[in-house]
Design a protein around this motif. Structure first.
Motif: not given
Length: 970
Positions: A738-761
């Motif tokens: 994000c932005g112009n900073d090249d110093l930070f590398f991050h793993d992605l967070l991937c989620y499946l969340i249901d329609d009530g806001g509860f974590l599925i996966m």
């Protein structure tokens, strides 16, 4: 990211459709269409027919009641008064009353004796007085009428006579279970508008002040939902004890609790000025908008320790010569003041004067006014002898004796008149009384150990403007129909669905109740099977049925579970169930049961048995039907099935009907629960979808099918699907920044969340043991970003039927003895008591001296639900200055997975954890109102009262939150 979401959608659709057999089940229904027909549900015809049936039921009980009343009047006339104290035999001391044999009766949920009646007398009444002895002697003859009534109608429950002297005779006899307190409510009273005046001058202190407070509380307990009341305090000036109650309010349980809270915390100061008190009272009572339903009967009750002023000019101005307001005066405490002015005030205004010198005199003297009010009704003769229909309450031997003569009607008798299984899982009937309280509703959950339920229709459902209008028309005795989109809370109270419902309503003739019917669009039709040949085979002890029909189906025959013994052989269970259906005469239910059994058997043979569930990552596959069958395959999976076996009570079943596509749901886990161990525990994700069929242009949803996913297997598949092998980017490695900073590398967070806001996966291994938690407990920053960007809506409501543990008294502080300390309930249970957010002295007043470990409480419930988003959205979450040199943010992608209730979210990890956000929560919390109201009395406040809402705005320095509890003021 859109590509990843597309791959997930395709894989889910392909595998779920292939394994569940939803399409094949539609074909099976079509093949068997000669065995059933789809019938139309006409809401108007249905509600009118049910209303007629209920009217007949209630009027049959009415005849028994009227017979009792006639006989009682005749017996009393024929009775020869015995005025010799102690010379005649005391019926209470006869040995016969101690030698009754009692037998268990499930209808009464008690041990009873049908050959005798029993008597209960309040402890503060002398049982040997001539009045009581005469009352016991002449009411003994009512036993004959009680027995005759039961012989004519075996469904009659308790029959009760409650005398004005406090004697209660009830049939059948049973050992009296002493309630916490007895409300001596007299049904001869008409609705009253009542203003209680409380003198709080400096002379009122110590025991006198305590007597006044307790007297006012006892007086409030003599009022019912048909009465309107306000409580005012006065010295040199007068004001309401509850600042926001600026007019008379309905004397319902909730409002009386608030009054009790405020009264118990009042302090004395200043000097006495009767003029200020009576001026305030008359202006309240003569306000035409204060209490329209009680406009003909008004009275003022003044509690004081004495005074010389007669306030004659106030009565001349407001009450004379017509004297439309009656004034009752109570001299409280032991003192030497001249009571002549108080006697004059009462007599000059068609009232009565009472003295309360001690604690023991409170109950008697605060209830004697009922005799005074009843005299005009006695003179009115037959016009005053009207049957009064009450709201839902615990049986007469648990809490209340409602009326001079009364019979109980079991709610289950009324429920039997409703065609439950024609309406489907989400269709229902409800009934309300003239105060808007529900007599019958699927969300009414009575609890025996607590005071009676008075649950308003708008509290039984999620309120909206359409329902307000429906409630108003039902109270006015009108008929009507309205179709609209509304919010529905799920059975497990975790989810909110938006669905279309048709409300139809009509009055119940001969009563003041009104009946309503609610139907979803897919329940406008229903299946009616015709399987006479198959049933004949079963009735002939099933010699012609195939063995597989009786032995191989691992089926939960769940309707009326309490009548079945699931440990017995399957054929015995089926036989017993069918006999039970035949006993009820419910042929529709029986025919549909056997139709569904055959359809599911074919589904198992043609689809499920040919699938290796492990290769698809499934633990089980299942189907449930409107006919009442739940089938889980393989058989071993049925042994660990945790869902409600009655489809109509199962949250997944009802939600699948209201939503399109596949509904995912993980096992619910609160943040405080012990974390799961994926290595040792097999975690299953329930996925379900409704089966919709159309035959002859008519559509129904007769079943729900689904699978249970193996979380571990599908998490591995999820990580593969959410990846792009051509550029090496996937949900485990990324160079997004994000932005112009090249110093930070991050793993992605991937989620499946249901329609009530509860974590599925989740692709994060650390999150696997948090599956089923509200997502804010997993990643509060990301959940807030989703909510703040309108992916989720929030809905708050009040549950007035909650039960909380009664906490022990604290030695600290100046709270009165027995004050109940509020706490956060750790378990949601039902209660019969409805109260506005309250705790503390209100419950103390009602429960002092009791051993109950429970108390009624009000819980604030919060649900989140997905907004109507269909596209993919990008969010830039700015964390602010997380360091002195850099301003960091993260990029978030979110997309709704089509044909599911899932939201696919991909985000960078948070660069820091110092962002200031609102921590969202779905945990229910106890609502404590009194402490806020008490502060309102001493601080500058803003109160806005409307017909249905009380808006309380609290000054910031009180350090409490602002909320909108609802009070029904009219």
């Amino acid at each position: 990211m859109i590509h990843w979401a597309g791959r997930i959608e395709k894989e889910l659709e392909k595998v779920l459709q292939h394994v569940t057999g939803a399409q094949q089940m539609r074909l099976i229904y079509n093949e068997k269409k000669s065995q059933f027909e789809i019938k139309r549900n006409n809401p108007k015809d249905l509600v009118e027919r049910v209303a007629r049936d209920i009217s007949k039921l209630l009027n049959s009980k009415r005849k028994a009641l009227e017979k009792l009343a006639r006989e009682a009047e005749q017996l009393q006339k024929e009775h020869v008064w015995q005025d010799k104290d102690g010379e005649e035999e005391n019926p209470l001391e006869s040995s016969a009353s101690l030698e009754l044999e009692f037998v268990d009766d499930p209808n009464f949920k008690n041990k009873v004796n049908y050959s005798s009646s029993a008597v209960q007398i309040p402890t503060d009444i002398y049982k040997g007085s001539p009045v009581i002895l005469n009352e016991l002697n002449w009411t003994q003859a009512l036993e004959r009428v009680f027995i005759e009534n039961r012989r004519e109608d075996s469904s009659l429950r308790w029959q009760v006579f409650g005398s004005a002297t406090g004697v209660t005779r009830y049939y059948p006899a049973t050992p009296w279970r002493a309630p916490n307190k007895i409300d001596l409510y007299d049904v001869r009273r008409r609705p009253w508008a009542l203003l209680l005046l409380f003198c709080r001058s400096g002379s009122v202190s110590g025991l006198t002040l305590k007597l006044m407070k307790t007297s006012v509380v006892e007086m409030l307990d003599t009022l019912s939902d048909d009465d309107y009341v306000n409580v005012a305090r006065f010295n040199e000036k007068a004001d309401a004890v509850v600042p926001c109650f600026r007019t008379l309010v309905q004397a319902n349980v909730r409002n009386k609790k608030i009054f009790k809270e405020a009264v118990m915390h009042m302090q004395a100061k200043g000097t006495t000025d009767y003029k200020s008190g009576f001026t305030f009272a008359f202006e309240q009572l003569l306000n035409e908008s204060s209490a329209p339903r009680a406009n003909c009967n008004k009275m003022i009750m003044m509690f004081t320790d004495g005074g010389e002023d007669r306030a004659q000019e106030i009565f001349e101005k407001y009450n004379w010569p017509n004297k439309t307001v009656r004034v009752f005066t109570f001299s409280v405490g032991q003192h030497n003041y001249d009571v002549t002015p108080l006697q004059w005030i009462a007599c000059a205004n068609k009232g009565y004067y009472f003295e309360i010198p001690s604690i023991g005199a409170i109950r008697i003297n605060t209830q004697e006014y009922l005799d005074v009010l009843g005299r005009p009704m006695v003179l009115a003769g037959p016009k005053a002898k009207q049957v009064q229909w009450t709201n839902v309450y615990q049986d007469a031997l648990n809490q209340l004796i409602l009326g001079v003569m009364g019979v109980d009607i079991a709610i289950n008798e009324i429920k039997k008149k409703t065609p439950t299984y024609r309406l489907g899982a989400n269709g229902y009937t409800f009934a309300i009384d003239p105060n808007g309280y529900v007599l019958l509703h699927p969300n009414l959950r009575p609890k025996v150990s607590l005071p009676p339920v008075t649950l308003d229709f708008l509290d039984a459902e999620l309120e909206d403007s359409n329902k307000e209008e429906i409630r108003r028309q039902m109270i006015d005795g009108k008929s009507g129909q309205r179709k609209f989109k509304t919010l529905i809370k799920s059975v497990d109270e975790r989810y909110i669905d938006e669905a279309i419902r048709t409300y139809t309503w009509t009055p119940v003739e001969g009563t003041d109740y009104s009946l309503g019917l609610v139907l979803p669009t897919y329940s406008e039709n229903h299946i009616k099977a015709n399987l006479s040949d198959q049933i004949l085979q079963v009735q002939c002890k099933y010699p012609g049925l195939p063995i597989s029909f009786l032995f191989t189906l691992k089926v939960f025959l769940s309707l009326w579970m309490k009548y079945l013994h699931l440990n017995a052989d399957m054929h015995y269970i089926l036989w017993k169930f069918i006999i039970f259906c035949l006993y009820l005469g419910d042929n529709l239910l029986l025919h549909n049961l056997i139709l569904d059994t055959g359809i599911i058997r074919q589904l198992v043979e043609k689809v499920w048995k040919n699938k290796d569930l492990n290769t698809y990552g499934f633990l089980a596959v299942f189907a449930a039907t409107d006919g009442g069958i739940t089938r889980v395959f393989p058989n071993k999976a049925a042994e660990t099935w945790e869902e409600d076996p009655e489809p109509f009570n199962a949250s997944y079943y009802r939600r699948s009907l209201d939503n399109k596509g596949y509904i995912f749901r993980a096992p619910y886990r609160a943040a405080r629960d012990e974390l799961l161990n994926p290595e040792n525990d097999t975690i299953g994700i329930l996925v379900s979808t409704a089966v919709e069929i159309t035959i002859g242009g008519k559509t129904v949803k007769p079943a729900v099918v689904g699978v249970k996913l193996d979380l571990e297997a599908w998490t591995d598949k999820f990580k593969i699907l959410a990846s792009n092998h051509t550029d090496g980017r996937h949900c485990t490695l990324s160079t997004l920044r994000c932005g112009n900073d090249d110093l930070f590398f991050h793993d992605l967070l991937c989620y499946l969340i249901d329609d009530g806001g509860f974590l599925i996966m989740s692709n994060q291994k650390d999150d696997w043991n948090k599956v089923g938690m509200f997502f804010s407990d997993v990643d509060p920053y990301l959940m807030f970003a989703l909510y703040n960007n309108s992916f989720y809506n929030r809905k708050q409501s009040f549950d007035y039927q909650s039960v909380c543990e009664r906490m022990p008294n604290s030695e600290a502080g100046a709270a009165p003895r027995g004050v109940v300390r509020s706490y956060k309930s750790t378990e949601m249970t039902s209660a019969t008591h409805m109260s506005l957010c309250s705790g503390g002295a209100a419950d103390e007043v009602a429960a002092e001296g009791t051993d109950s470990k429970e108390r009624s409480c009000v819980m604030i419930q919060t649900q989140f639900y997905l907004s109507n988003l269909s596209s993919s959205y990008n969010i830039l979450q700015d964390c602010g200055n997380c360091s002195r040199s850099l301003s960091l943010c993260r990029l978030i992608h979110a997309k709704r997975i089509n044909s599911t209730n899932l939201l696919f979210v991909v985000a960078e990890k948070m660069p820091c954890n110092t962002c200031e956000i609102e921590k969202l929560s779905q945990e229910e919390e106890e609502c404590i109102l009194f402490h806020i109201i008490h502060q309102l009395a001493e601080k500058t406040t803003h109160c806005l009262i409307t017909r249905f809402h009380l808006l309380i705005t609290i000054p910031a320095e009180t350090d409490v939150f602002t909320f909108i509890p609802r009070l029904f003021l009219s």
